[in-house]
Design a protein around this motif. Sequence first.
Motif, PDB file in Angstrom:
ATOM      1  N   ALA A   1     -19.261  13.181  -4.739  1.00  0.00           N
ATOM      2  CA  ALA A   1     -17.821  13.294  -5.006  1.00  0.00           C
ATOM      3  C   ALA A   1     -17.499  12.896  -6.438  1.00  0.00           C
ATOM      4  CB  ALA A   1     -17.045  12.420  -4.021  1.00  0.00           C
ATOM      5  N   ARG A   2     -18.160  11.845  -6.924  1.00  0.00           N
ATOM      6  CA  ARG A   2     -17.914  11.388  -8.298  1.00  0.00           C
ATOM      7  C   ARG A   2     -18.301  12.462  -9.309  1.00  0.00           C
ATOM      8  NH1 ARG A   2     -14.467   8.352  -9.764  1.00  0.00           N
ATOM      9  NH2 ARG A   2     -13.989  10.254 -10.904  1.00  0.00           N
ATOM     10  N   ARG A   3     -19.464  13.078  -9.094  1.00  0.00           N
ATOM     11  CA  ARG A   3     -19.910  14.120 -10.025  1.00  0.00           C
ATOM     12  C   ARG A   3     -18.937  15.305 -10.020  1.00  0.00           C
ATOM     13  NH1 ARG A   3     -24.894  12.945  -7.567  1.00  0.00           N
ATOM     14  NH2 ARG A   3     -24.772  14.861  -6.309  1.00  0.00           N
ATOM     15  N   CYS A   4     -18.533  15.722  -8.838  1.00  0.00           N
ATOM     16  CA  CYS A   4     -17.639  16.883  -8.740  1.00  0.00           C
ATOM     17  C   CYS A   4     -16.269  16.578  -9.343  1.00  0.00           C
ATOM     18  CB  CYS A   4     -17.496  17.311  -7.282  1.00  0.00           C
ATOM     19  SG  CYS A   4     -18.983  18.051  -6.563  1.00  0.00           S
ATOM     20  N   LEU A   5     -15.750  15.398  -9.096  1.00  0.00           N
ATOM     21  CA  LEU A   5     -14.448  15.014  -9.654  1.00  0.00           C
ATOM     22  C   LEU A   5     -14.500  14.992 -11.174  1.00  0.00           C
ATOM     23  CD1 LEU A   5     -13.558  12.214  -7.099  1.00  0.00           C
ATOM     24  CD2 LEU A   5     -12.136  14.225  -7.558  1.00  0.00           C
ATOM     25  N   ASP A   6     -15.544  14.413 -11.714  1.00  0.00           N
ATOM     26  CA  ASP A   6     -15.674  14.364 -13.177  1.00  0.00           C
ATOM     27  C   ASP A   6     -15.834  15.760 -13.752  1.00  0.00           C
ATOM     28  OD1 ASP A   6     -15.472  11.618 -13.095  1.00  0.00           O
ATOM     29  OD2 ASP A   6     -17.635  11.255 -13.239  1.00  0.00           O
ATOM     30  N   ASP A   7     -16.628  16.586 -13.069  1.00  0.00           N
ATOM     31  CA  ASP A   7     -16.860  17.950 -13.548  1.00  0.00           C
ATOM     32  C   ASP A   7     -15.579  18.781 -13.555  1.00  0.00           C
ATOM     33  OD1 ASP A   7     -18.631  20.318 -14.152  1.00  0.00           O
ATOM     34  OD2 ASP A   7     -17.827  20.960 -12.216  1.00  0.00           O
ATOM     35  N   ALA A   8     -14.708  18.522 -12.572  1.00  0.00           N
ATOM     36  CA  ALA A   8     -13.467  19.308 -12.459  1.00  0.00           C
ATOM     37  C   ALA A   8     -12.311  18.693 -13.237  1.00  0.00           C
ATOM     38  CB  ALA A   8     -13.085  19.451 -10.988  1.00  0.00           C
ATOM     39  N   GLY A   9     -12.554  17.556 -13.903  1.00  0.00           N
ATOM     40  CA  GLY A   9     -11.511  16.956 -14.729  1.00  0.00           C
ATOM     41  C   GLY A   9     -10.617  15.960 -14.022  1.00  0.00           C
ATOM     42  N   TYR A  10     -11.126  15.339 -12.949  1.00  0.00           N
ATOM     43  CA  TYR A  10     -10.331  14.351 -12.208  1.00  0.00           C
ATOM     44  C   TYR A  10     -11.000  12.978 -12.265  1.00  0.00           C
ATOM     45  CZ  TYR A  10      -7.641  18.303 -10.602  1.00  0.00           C
ATOM     46  OH  TYR A  10      -6.834  19.407 -10.566  1.00  0.00           O
TER      47      TYR A  10
ATOM     48  N   VAL B   1      -5.102   7.270  -6.864  1.00  0.00           N
ATOM     49  CA  VAL B   1      -5.847   7.831  -5.737  1.00  0.00           C
ATOM     50  C   VAL B   1      -7.199   7.137  -5.654  1.00  0.00           C
ATOM     51  CG1 VAL B   1      -6.845   9.903  -4.705  1.00  0.00           C
ATOM     52  CG2 VAL B   1      -4.705  10.055  -6.014  1.00  0.00           C
ATOM     53  N   THR B   2      -7.503   6.620  -4.468  1.00  0.00           N
ATOM     54  CA  THR B   2      -8.798   6.000  -4.191  1.00  0.00           C
ATOM     55  C   THR B   2      -9.435   6.728  -3.025  1.00  0.00           C
ATOM     56  OG1 THR B   2      -7.976   3.830  -4.897  1.00  0.00           O
ATOM     57  CG2 THR B   2      -9.992   3.868  -3.581  1.00  0.00           C
ATOM     58  N   THR B   3     -10.687   7.150  -3.177  1.00  0.00           N
ATOM     59  CA  THR B   3     -11.400   7.794  -2.087  1.00  0.00           C
ATOM     60  C   THR B   3     -12.638   6.971  -1.752  1.00  0.00           C
ATOM     61  OG1 THR B   3     -12.423   9.858  -1.316  1.00  0.00           O
ATOM     62  CG2 THR B   3     -12.649   9.362  -3.659  1.00  0.00           C
ATOM     63  N   VAL B   4     -12.866   6.724  -0.460  1.00  0.00           N
ATOM     64  CA  VAL B   4     -13.927   5.823  -0.015  1.00  0.00           C
ATOM     65  C   VAL B   4     -14.815   6.535   0.997  1.00  0.00           C
ATOM     66  CG1 VAL B   4     -12.445   4.857   1.802  1.00  0.00           C
ATOM     67  CG2 VAL B   4     -14.419   3.544   1.010  1.00  0.00           C
TER      68      VAL B   4
ATOM     69  N   THR C   1     -13.556   6.219  -6.908  1.00  0.00           N
ATOM     70  CA  THR C   1     -14.483   6.394  -5.794  1.00  0.00           C
ATOM     71  C   THR C   1     -15.065   5.043  -5.411  1.00  0.00           C
ATOM     72  OG1 THR C   1     -16.224   6.961  -7.386  1.00  0.00           O
ATOM     73  CG2 THR C   1     -15.074   8.791  -6.331  1.00  0.00           C
ATOM     74  N   VAL C   2     -15.126   4.786  -4.099  1.00  0.00           N
ATOM     75  CA  VAL C   2     -15.571   3.487  -3.596  1.00  0.00           C
ATOM     76  C   VAL C   2     -16.598   3.706  -2.490  1.00  0.00           C
ATOM     77  CG1 VAL C   2     -14.858   1.366  -2.415  1.00  0.00           C
ATOM     78  CG2 VAL C   2     -13.350   2.403  -4.129  1.00  0.00           C
ATOM     79  N   LEU C   3     -17.684   2.938  -2.538  1.00  0.00           N
ATOM     80  CA  LEU C   3     -18.686   2.928  -1.475  1.00  0.00           C
ATOM     81  C   LEU C   3     -18.388   1.760  -0.547  1.00  0.00           C
ATOM     82  CD1 LEU C   3     -21.413   3.957  -0.267  1.00  0.00           C
ATOM     83  CD2 LEU C   3     -22.549   2.294  -1.778  1.00  0.00           C
ATOM     84  N   ALA C   4     -18.015   2.047   0.695  1.00  0.00           N
ATOM     85  CA  ALA C   4     -17.684   0.981   1.647  1.00  0.00           C
ATOM     86  C   ALA C   4     -17.509   1.573   3.028  1.00  0.00           C
ATOM     87  CB  ALA C   4     -16.406   0.259   1.227  1.00  0.00           C
ATOM     88  N   ASP C   5     -17.594   0.710   4.045  1.00  0.00           N
ATOM     89  CA  ASP C   5     -17.217   1.075   5.400  1.00  0.00           C
ATOM     90  C   ASP C   5     -15.720   0.824   5.516  1.00  0.00           C
ATOM     91  OD1 ASP C   5     -16.713   1.332   8.105  1.00  0.00           O
ATOM     92  OD2 ASP C   5     -18.565   0.336   8.724  1.00  0.00           O
ATOM     93  N   ALA C   6     -14.942   1.873   5.641  1.00  0.00           N
ATOM     94  CA  ALA C   6     -13.482   1.748   5.611  1.00  0.00           C
ATOM     95  C   ALA C   6     -12.915   1.044   6.834  1.00  0.00           C
ATOM     96  CB  ALA C   6     -12.843   3.123   5.474  1.00  0.00           C
ATOM     97  N   GLU C   7     -13.741   0.764   7.824  1.00  0.00           N
ATOM     98  CA  GLU C   7     -13.266  -0.011   8.977  1.00  0.00           C
ATOM     99  C   GLU C   7     -12.653  -1.331   8.513  1.00  0.00           C
ATOM    100  OE1 GLU C   7     -13.193  -1.043  13.306  1.00  0.00           O
ATOM    101  OE2 GLU C   7     -13.294   0.811  12.175  1.00  0.00           O
ATOM    102  N   ALA C   8     -13.210  -1.901   7.448  1.00  0.00           N
ATOM    103  CA  ALA C   8     -12.716  -3.181   6.928  1.00  0.00           C
ATOM    104  C   ALA C   8     -11.624  -3.002   5.885  1.00  0.00           C
ATOM    105  CB  ALA C   8     -13.881  -3.971   6.330  1.00  0.00           C
TER     106      ALA C   8
END
Length: 401
Positions: free
Chosen positions: A133-142, A120-123, A147-154
Amino acid sequence: MTATDNSTVRDADALRADMVRALHDQDAITSEPVAAAFAVVPRHRFAPEAPLDLAYDLHSTVPVKKDENGLNLSVMSAAHLQAVMLEQADIKPGMKVLEIGSGGYNAALIQELVGNDGVVTTVDIDRDVVDRARRCLDDAGYGQVKTVLADAEAGVPDDAPYDRIIVTAAAWDIPPSWIKELTGNGRLVVPLTVRGTTRSIAFDRDGEGLISRSYRLARFVPMQGEGAAKERKALLRDGVVVQTDDERVPLNTKALNQALDTPRREFWSGAAYDLPDELELYLTLHLSSAARLHASKEIVDSGFVETSALLGVPALVSEDSIAYRTRRENEDTGGFESGVVAHGPQAEALADEYLKLLRRWAENHRCRGAATIRFLPGPAPSTLPENSVLKRHGIVAVSWH
């Protein structure tokens, strides 16, 4: 763990169980895998600033980030809508899934669906949103979710091709990268905005293009970055706005405002009013000069504009006149009858076009899921197909059965 911590966990577990039952009851959850994912992922851990009852409310969003005017830039979507979209996606264990628009919670649900062998990749385009999102995912055990920082248009090519791409912001268009990064039998679930109305559409590959398998009413914050929509808005008066993304539609603010001051004229179709979301889509694609009329609660309560405009109603506009849908009680048409309110010197002509569409829909297409939506990428043909809308990267063509 303190007594307070224990109480919070018990309350959250109970609210989560209630949420899953309610999502079942409302047919948002229709499969066991999606039910199991919602039952296990702690939604409140992705909304630490929100009260528990808000975090687990079926139809409420949770603000994540606002702009300088207090408008939402990012939210955690309502659980009901997330369930609907995950059911549309039909995610299987072992799949590679790209989520466009990060909040963390939805990505955790997807991770539960793909299992340990899936990816799973979330951008997101916003650094603050990605970091949260990264903090929450790590805190919840995921921690395995990428996690990716980008403009998903590309696109996000690193893990492409994807079996599923799920977009969690309202997209005005479908960029070539999203189709290119799908597997041959991949599926794109996207809240696509067409002439101001948005539907969550599950698209499957169809040659070089896409064809819909299902669509549902949806509301999302708009896409940012290169894929942002360029809508035109006309503030006719305080609390009354007309908007459109179609450059061919005239928006003469002064003339349309003057039209609203002319006597209100009502016209009735004799046709049943039913399934407003399906009717709205049909009208939006068939009106010759379509816009959306929005009115504030204060304006609606005053009786100046009909209730249909509270969330936006398809409107037919000319340079100096406007018509939009209304309804009235009528047992002869099954409970309600559809009609038109029109203002301005062209009121009768606009109402006549609108009424013909209301009757045609009621006679031929009054059922759920009657539309087939195609996205045809590439340059526009010299003549657009009937009921199609030109986008930057292709055309959206809709047919009804």
